[in-house]
Design an enzyme around this catalytic site. Structure first.
Site, PDB file in Angstrom:
ATOM      1  N   HIS A   1       1.028  -1.247  -0.216  1.00  0.00           N
ATOM      2  CA  HIS A   1      -0.099   0.140  -0.077  1.00  0.00           C
ATOM      3  C   HIS A   1       0.927   1.189  -0.076  1.00  0.00           C
ATOM      4  CE1 HIS A   1      -3.518  -2.079   0.663  1.00  0.00           C
ATOM      5  NE2 HIS A   1      -2.572  -3.149   1.864  1.00  0.00           N
TER       6      HIS A   1
ATOM      7  N   ASN B   1       0.196   4.519   1.203  1.00  0.00           N
ATOM      8  CA  ASN B   1       0.820   5.663   1.912  1.00  0.00           C
ATOM      9  C   ASN B   1       1.088   3.977   3.380  1.00  0.00           C
ATOM     10  OD1 ASN B   1      -0.211   8.023   2.651  1.00  0.00           O
ATOM     11  ND2 ASN B   1      -0.970   7.040   0.807  1.00  0.00           N
TER      12      ASN B   1
ATOM     13  N   HIS C   1      -1.973   9.695   6.659  1.00  0.00           N
ATOM     14  CA  HIS C   1      -3.308  10.742   5.015  1.00  0.00           C
ATOM     15  C   HIS C   1      -3.419  12.137   5.911  1.00  0.00           C
ATOM     16  CE1 HIS C   1      -5.618   6.146   4.168  1.00  0.00           C
ATOM     17  NE2 HIS C   1      -4.646   6.692   3.370  1.00  0.00           N
TER      18      HIS C   1
ATOM     19  N   THR D   1      -5.556   3.454  -3.016  1.00  0.00           N
ATOM     20  CA  THR D   1      -6.926   4.459  -2.782  1.00  0.00           C
ATOM     21  C   THR D   1      -7.114   5.815  -3.284  1.00  0.00           C
ATOM     22  OG1 THR D   1      -6.616   3.101  -0.464  1.00  0.00           O
ATOM     23  CG2 THR D   1      -8.952   3.993  -0.834  1.00  0.00           C
ATOM     24  N   PRO D   2      -7.480   6.099  -4.936  1.00  0.00           N
ATOM     25  CA  PRO D   2      -7.454   6.477  -4.865  1.00  0.00           C
ATOM     26  C   PRO D   2      -8.882   7.745  -4.625  1.00  0.00           C
ATOM     27  CG  PRO D   2      -8.078   5.435  -6.591  1.00  0.00           C
ATOM     28  CD  PRO D   2      -8.150   4.652  -5.514  1.00  0.00           C
ATOM     29  N   LYS D   3      -8.083   8.742  -3.598  1.00  0.00           N
ATOM     30  CA  LYS D   3      -8.915   9.889  -2.245  1.00  0.00           C
ATOM     31  C   LYS D   3      -9.777  11.223  -3.397  1.00  0.00           C
ATOM     32  CE  LYS D   3      -5.933   8.490   0.429  1.00  0.00           C
ATOM     33  NZ  LYS D   3      -5.264   7.377  -0.145  1.00  0.00           N
TER      34      LYS D   3
ATOM     35  N   GLY E   1      -8.665  -1.625   2.957  1.00  0.00           N
ATOM     36  CA  GLY E   1      -9.599  -0.853   4.941  1.00  0.00           C
ATOM     37  C   GLY E   1      -9.774  -1.965   5.284  1.00  0.00           C
TER      38      GLY E   1
ATOM     39  N   GLU F   1      -9.112 -11.247   7.413  1.00  0.00           N
ATOM     40  CA  GLU F   1      -7.978 -10.811   8.203  1.00  0.00           C
ATOM     41  C   GLU F   1      -9.064 -10.784   9.515  1.00  0.00           C
ATOM     42  OE1 GLU F   1      -7.113  -6.825   6.424  1.00  0.00           O
ATOM     43  OE2 GLU F   1      -4.940  -7.062   7.264  1.00  0.00           O
TER      44      GLU F   1
ATOM     45  N   ASP G   1       2.701  -3.228   4.134  1.00  0.00           N
ATOM     46  CA  ASP G   1       2.874  -1.263   4.914  1.00  0.00           C
ATOM     47  C   ASP G   1       4.254  -1.490   5.420  1.00  0.00           C
ATOM     48  OD1 ASP G   1       0.192  -0.542   4.879  1.00  0.00           O
ATOM     49  OD2 ASP G   1      -0.118  -2.061   5.694  1.00  0.00           O
TER      50      ASP G   1
HETATM   51  C1  6MZ Z   1      -6.316  -4.074   5.295  1.00  0.00           C
HETATM   52  C2  6MZ Z   1      -5.427  -2.294   4.364  1.00  0.00           C
HETATM   53  C3  6MZ Z   1      -4.214  -2.479   5.235  1.00  0.00           C
HETATM   54  O1  6MZ Z   1      -4.672   3.265  -0.616  1.00  0.00           O
HETATM   55  O2  6MZ Z   1      -3.678   5.307   1.103  1.00  0.00           O
HETATM   56  N1  6MZ Z   1      -4.462  -0.827   4.268  1.00  0.00           N
HETATM   57  N2  6MZ Z   1      -6.514  -1.963   4.060  1.00  0.00           N
HETATM   58  N3  6MZ Z   1      -5.839  -4.132   5.651  1.00  0.00           N
HETATM   59  C4  6MZ Z   1      -4.363  -3.642   6.070  1.00  0.00           C
HETATM   60  N4  6MZ Z   1      -4.320  -4.570   7.053  1.00  0.00           N
HETATM   61  C5  6MZ Z   1      -2.552  -3.657   8.069  1.00  0.00           C
HETATM   62  N5  6MZ Z   1      -2.735  -2.328   5.360  1.00  0.00           N
HETATM   63  C6  6MZ Z   1      -3.081  -0.963   4.257  1.00  0.00           C
HETATM   64  O3  6MZ Z   1      -2.539   2.498   1.436  1.00  0.00           O
HETATM   65  C7  6MZ Z   1      -2.759   3.176   2.624  1.00  0.00           C
HETATM   66  C8  6MZ Z   1      -4.690   2.176   3.152  1.00  0.00           C
HETATM   67  O4  6MZ Z   1      -3.986   0.955   2.338  1.00  0.00           O
HETATM   68  C9  6MZ Z   1      -5.341  -0.042   3.149  1.00  0.00           C
HETATM   69  C10 6MZ Z   1      -6.265   1.319   4.155  1.00  0.00           C
HETATM   70  O5  6MZ Z   1      -6.908   1.200   3.256  1.00  0.00           O
HETATM   71  C11 6MZ Z   1      -5.370   1.866   4.708  1.00  0.00           C
HETATM   72  O6  6MZ Z   1      -6.105   3.458   4.668  1.00  0.00           O
HETATM   73  P1  6MZ Z   1      -3.246   3.811   0.567  1.00  0.00           P
HETATM   74  O7  6MZ Z   1      -2.064   4.138  -0.288  1.00  0.00           O
END
Ligand code: 6MZ
Length: 357
Positions: free
Chosen positions: A20, A22, A70, A103-105, A192, A222, A298
């Site tokens: 991801h 962010n 964010h 996630t496009p915001k 999410g 999860e 992450d």
């Molecule tokens: C579910 C996750 C996650 O999209 O803003 N995200 N969703 N489970 C996880 N396990 C730990 N880790 C990250 O990156 C951040 C977003 O990725 C998802 C969440 O929606 C988080 O807000 P972006 O670049």
């Protein structure tokens, strides 16, 4: 962690399929951004510092941290900056193929639409300077790399639907992905907080995406919601992420459907989704020869890297170098790209094995 073994894991070419944007931001960048917003009085720097520095966090706390990240990162120029940095960080540890998801915001107060967010991401990709990046769709790729002796890397994008979003917002993301196919967007991710939202909300958009030929990966299991897990497997996504809380019946379904699993070891342990590494489902899936791929999830939030994930798998499950190399290479089978890219990546691994031996 044994230094020599970690260095070996760095030197192996790797494929990253679950990262991801962010969640992969450098801590140093987060601090810098927090300091600027702290000086402006938008946030209290020490509060942010405490949250960022905390190492063990439950799944619930992770999502609170994302809300904070964010706030720090969601403006066009910062999105561009973090995209460049994240891609360069993956390149630095020999990731040769990266599927980066974000996630496009939309944020009307700063004139940000989902499209302009993604344009900022693409600008970050184009700003990458440490490595030659290929993000073009099928057929064009060789032009980019011809004649270059520099390190090269493929980057593709997955657009994430956040489980907080509505059916309409999810559909907007899918339409954006279709619009941006020529720019390396290959699929859709559903992610999410897993205790938020209902599968039925996202299904229409995911169905449409699949019909249009986009690849789909879902965060699945999860939390132990067996009904949702079953519905997700029945949807037959092209991959799933995590698969931590499956009951026996869903394991059977998953295995017979042969859906590849993106495994995020450190993330699962840190969020306590899996109580201990010795009982991680990696072992069972690996022994069953079920398709799987090691990923970071992450790397910023969990202070890891793909090389560390390989090293952790090796030390925890007793895999030798041959097995580790094969694990890295077999991931090529599960990427969301065409055969030309797969062939090129296999050649990269063949070259690497000669050097490593
Ligand atoms: C579910 C996750 C996650 O999209 O803003 N995200 N969703 N489970 C996880 N396990 C730990 N880790 C990250 O990156 C951040 C977003 O990725 C998802 C969440 O929606 C988080 O807000 P972006 O670049």
């Amino acid at each position: 962690m044994n230094r020599e073994e970690l260095e070996w894991c760095v030197s192996v070419p790797k494929v990253e399929l679950h990262a991801h944007l962010n969640g992969s931001v450098r801590n140093s960048t987060l601090f810098e951004l927090a300091r600027v917003l702290g000086d402006k009085g938008v946030i209290v720097f020490s509060d942010v510092e405490n949250v960022i520095m905390k190492d063990d966090r439950t799944l619930h706390e992770v999502f609170k941290l994302f809300d904070l990240i964010h706030i720090l990162t969601t403006d066009h120029s910062t999105v561009t900056r973090i995209t460049k940095e994240v891609i360069e960080d993956f390149a630095a540890e020999n990731v040769v193929y990266l599927e980066l998801r974000t996630t496009p915001k939309r944020n009307d107060s700063i004139g940000m639409s989902k499209r302009s967010y993604m344009d900022a991401v693409m600008e970050g990709l184009r700003a990458v300077s440490s490595v030659d990046v290929d993000y073009s769709p099928a057929g064009l790729k060789t032009n980019t790399f011809n004649g270059s002796t520099r390190k090269k890397m493929y980057v593709k994008f997955l657009l994430s639907i956040d489980r907080r979003e509505s059916t309409e917002a999810a559909m907007e993301t899918v339409k954006l992905a279709l619009e941006m196919r020529d720019l390396g967007v290959v699929g859709i991710d559903l992610s999410g907080n897993p205790i938020v939202g209902n599968w039925s909300t996202f299904l229409p958009a995911l169905k449409f995406a699949k019909e249009q030929g986009l690849y789909i990966t879902l965060h699945c299991g999860e939390v132990p919601n067996q009904e949702e897990i079953k519905a997700m497997i029945d949807f037959l996504p092209h991959r799933i992420g995590h698969a931590c809380c499956f009951d026996e019946e869903n394991w059977r379904k998953l295995k017979s459907a042969k859906i590849p699993v993106e495994i995020c070891l450190t993330s699962n342990i840190r969020t306590e989704t899996i109580s201990s590494i010795d009982i991680h489902h990696f072992v069972d899936l690996y022994k069953a020869k079920h398709p799987l791929v090691l990923c970071t999830d992450d790397s910023g939030v969990f202070s890891t890297s793909l090389s560390r994930e390989y090293n952790l798998a090796s030390s925890s499950f007793g895999l030798g170098k041959t097995e580790m190399f094969q694990l890295a290479e077999i991931a090529i089978d599960f990427i969301f790209a065409d055969d030309g890219v797969k062939t090129d990546l296999r050649a990269t691994f063949e070259e690497a094995v000669k050097k490593l031996n």
